[in-house]
Design an enzyme around this catalytic site. Structure first.
Site, PDB file in Angstrom:
ATOM      1  N   ARG A  26      43.596  25.275  40.456  1.00  0.00           N
ATOM      2  CA  ARG A  26      43.453  26.101  39.260  1.00  0.00           C
ATOM      3  C   ARG A  26      44.246  25.518  38.091  1.00  0.00           C
ATOM      4  NH1 ARG A  26      42.943  30.422  43.184  1.00  0.00           N
ATOM      5  NH2 ARG A  26      41.329  31.890  42.531  1.00  0.00           N
ATOM      6  N   SER A 141      36.144  48.693  55.198  1.00  0.00           N
ATOM      7  CA  SER A 141      36.217  47.929  53.952  1.00  0.00           C
ATOM      8  C   SER A 141      34.938  47.146  53.686  1.00  0.00           C
ATOM      9  CB  SER A 141      37.409  46.963  54.047  1.00  0.00           C
ATOM     10  OG  SER A 141      37.549  46.200  52.873  1.00  0.00           O
ATOM     11  N   SER A 194      33.354  42.843  40.571  1.00  0.00           N
ATOM     12  CA  SER A 194      33.706  42.042  39.398  1.00  0.00           C
ATOM     13  C   SER A 194      33.116  40.639  39.375  1.00  0.00           C
ATOM     14  CB  SER A 194      35.221  41.938  39.285  1.00  0.00           C
ATOM     15  OG  SER A 194      35.760  41.270  40.410  1.00  0.00           O
ATOM     16  N   HIS A 222      36.762  47.813  37.110  1.00  0.00           N
ATOM     17  CA  HIS A 222      35.815  47.223  36.154  1.00  0.00           C
ATOM     18  C   HIS A 222      34.833  48.249  35.604  1.00  0.00           C
ATOM     19  CE1 HIS A 222      36.992  42.986  36.552  1.00  0.00           C
ATOM     20  NE2 HIS A 222      37.357  43.352  37.760  1.00  0.00           N
ATOM     21  N   LYS A 253      42.127  45.398  31.066  1.00  0.00           N
ATOM     22  CA  LYS A 253      40.675  45.358  30.932  1.00  0.00           C
ATOM     23  C   LYS A 253      40.194  46.280  29.800  1.00  0.00           C
ATOM     24  CE  LYS A 253      39.994  43.632  35.585  1.00  0.00           C
ATOM     25  NZ  LYS A 253      41.398  43.437  35.994  1.00  0.00           N
ATOM     26  N   THR A 282      60.508  49.531  42.050  1.00  0.00           N
ATOM     27  CA  THR A 282      60.271  48.578  40.969  1.00  0.00           C
ATOM     28  C   THR A 282      60.476  49.265  39.630  1.00  0.00           C
ATOM     29  OG1 THR A 282      58.748  46.868  40.167  1.00  0.00           O
ATOM     30  CG2 THR A 282      57.758  48.968  40.733  1.00  0.00           C
TER      31      THR A 282
END
Length: 403
Positions: A26, A141, A194, A222, A253, A282
């Site tokens: 990448r 799934s 997506s 999306h 998005k 976090t």
């Protein structure tokens, strides 16, 4: 002289070399978006900077450039400072967080919402939390589910089955087996996928969930902001927001900011909030981001015309591409326009040519995001892409694909 211990770099170099040999390495393009001139951007290339048109941004409606969103963020920044100052549990729950969660719950017609640092984290840790709350849960799934859903299921340690993409017969067969074993089935799927730009048979999945007493968990990343009269997503578009138990969405998005969330029943969200480590330990989202997201959601609730323009642009571009014999993924029926290349090296080469020679930026998509041999250029038209930009794109694609 000190004998310094050095990490052995061989396995790291081997990993990089293998990726390069297979055409899977990448490269991140260094770009700067120009506020007020989206989708135009500036690319910092290897030799010079260049003006380009961005065709692969997930800022689907250009809300990251919207004055109302930017003004809201300026106001929050001046009021609160930059960060949240803590985890949600310790000093990091500002009024902006509370207001945004209330707005998200309202948007999705659910009692409660929970903010995470990203939709990826929201998926991963909500699924892990579900496995702690329901010890005999089994995840079912869809085979084309996003990496965040896959990792969440994997890291939960719970039992799982995978059903072929949108295959209702196989899903029902698996539900029968799980029900017979007195386990709790949880169907995990997306609304808009997506990479292929297709949609799941949501109502059929809900019918099966009702029949077998399954929990439903949908990823609308999306679709939020983009579908439904108020931008609540594909469930609102179909008028079935009450039929799915837990909905995952993003504040990036379509909403143009950053962060993720889930919505659902009050007790369900409260229990997940209480056990999800990825939420608890976090630092919370900056109030500045919360303010921007809040303004964006409210604005998009009232501006359905942006969604209509978005759909028109995607349909127009798809028609133009097909008209010139350029292959668009056969199942694509949404705002995502995947142009099929089917070769990793060629895909990267075409992307580079478009950027260098035509000032057109479309990132190549390859394995593991899509299967080998399914490499593509995924185009994301927005209401701000003009007819002239589309003609330039189609013309350039025709040239580089035939080279």
């Amino acid at each position: 002289m000190l004998n310094m211990h050095m990490i052995d770099k061989k396995p790291f170099r081997r990993t990089i070399d293998n990726l390069k040999e297979q055409g899977k390495y990448r490269v991140f393009n260094d770009i700067v978006r120009e506020r007020g001139d989206f989708p135009r951007s500036i690319w910092y290339g290897p030799y010079a900077i260049k003006n380009i048109v961005n065709w692969c941004s997930n800022d689907y409606l250009g809300m990251g450039q919207n004055k109302i969103v930017i003004d809201a963020m300026h106001t929050a920044l001046d009021q609160t400072g930059s960060g949240s100052g803590g985890t949600r549990n310790i000093g990091g729950t500002s009024h902006y967080h509370v207001a945004l969660e209330m707005e998200l719950a309202r948007l999705h017609s659910k009692p409660s919402a929970l903010l995470y640092s990203s939709a990826y984290v929201a998926n991963e840790w909500s699924l892990i939390a579900l496995s702690k709350i329901i010890p005999n849960i089994v995840f079912l799934s869809d085979s084309k589910n996003h990496a965040s859903l896959i990792q969440g299921i994997r890291h939960s340690g719970a039992d799982k089955t995978i059903w072929q993409h949108n295959d209702m017969e196989q899903l029902e067969q698996q539900l029968e087996e799980i029900s017979a074993q007195k386990q709790v089935p949880c169907i995990v799927f997306e609304s808009v996928y997506s990479m292929d730009g297709d949609v799941s048979p949501i109502e059929a999945i809900c019918d099966l969930a009702d029949r077998y007493g399954a929990i439903t968990y949908i990823d609308e990343v999306h679709a939020v902001g983009l579908y439904g009269e108020h931008g609540a997503g594909y469930l609102e578009h179909l008028g079935i927001q009450d039929r799915v138990d837990i909905v995952n969405g993003t504040l990036g998005k379509a909403f143009g900011v950053q962060g993720g969330y889930i919505v659902g029943d009050g007790d369900v969200i409260d229990a997940i909030r209480s056990v999800a480590s990825g939420f608890i330990f976090t630092t919370s989202m900056s109030p500045v981001l919360c303010a921007g997201a809040l303004a964006s959601i409210k604005y998009l609730k009232d501006h359905n015309e942006l969604r209509e323009q978005h759909q028109e642009r995607a349909a127009t571009l798809t028609h133009m591409l097909k008209d010139k014999g350029i292959e668009v993924h056969a199942d694509a029926c949404t705002h995502i326009v995947p142009v099929m290349v089917r070769d990793a090296f060629k895909c990267k080469q075409i992307s580079d040519m478009l950027l260098n020679e035509y000032g057109i930026y479309i990132q190549p998509i390859g394995y593991p995001t899509v299967a080998e041999g399914e490499e593509r250029l995924r185009i994301a038209p927005t209401p701000l892409h003009t007819d002239a930009m589309m003609h330039d794109l189609v013309d350039a694609l025709r040239k580089v694909l035939n080279d």
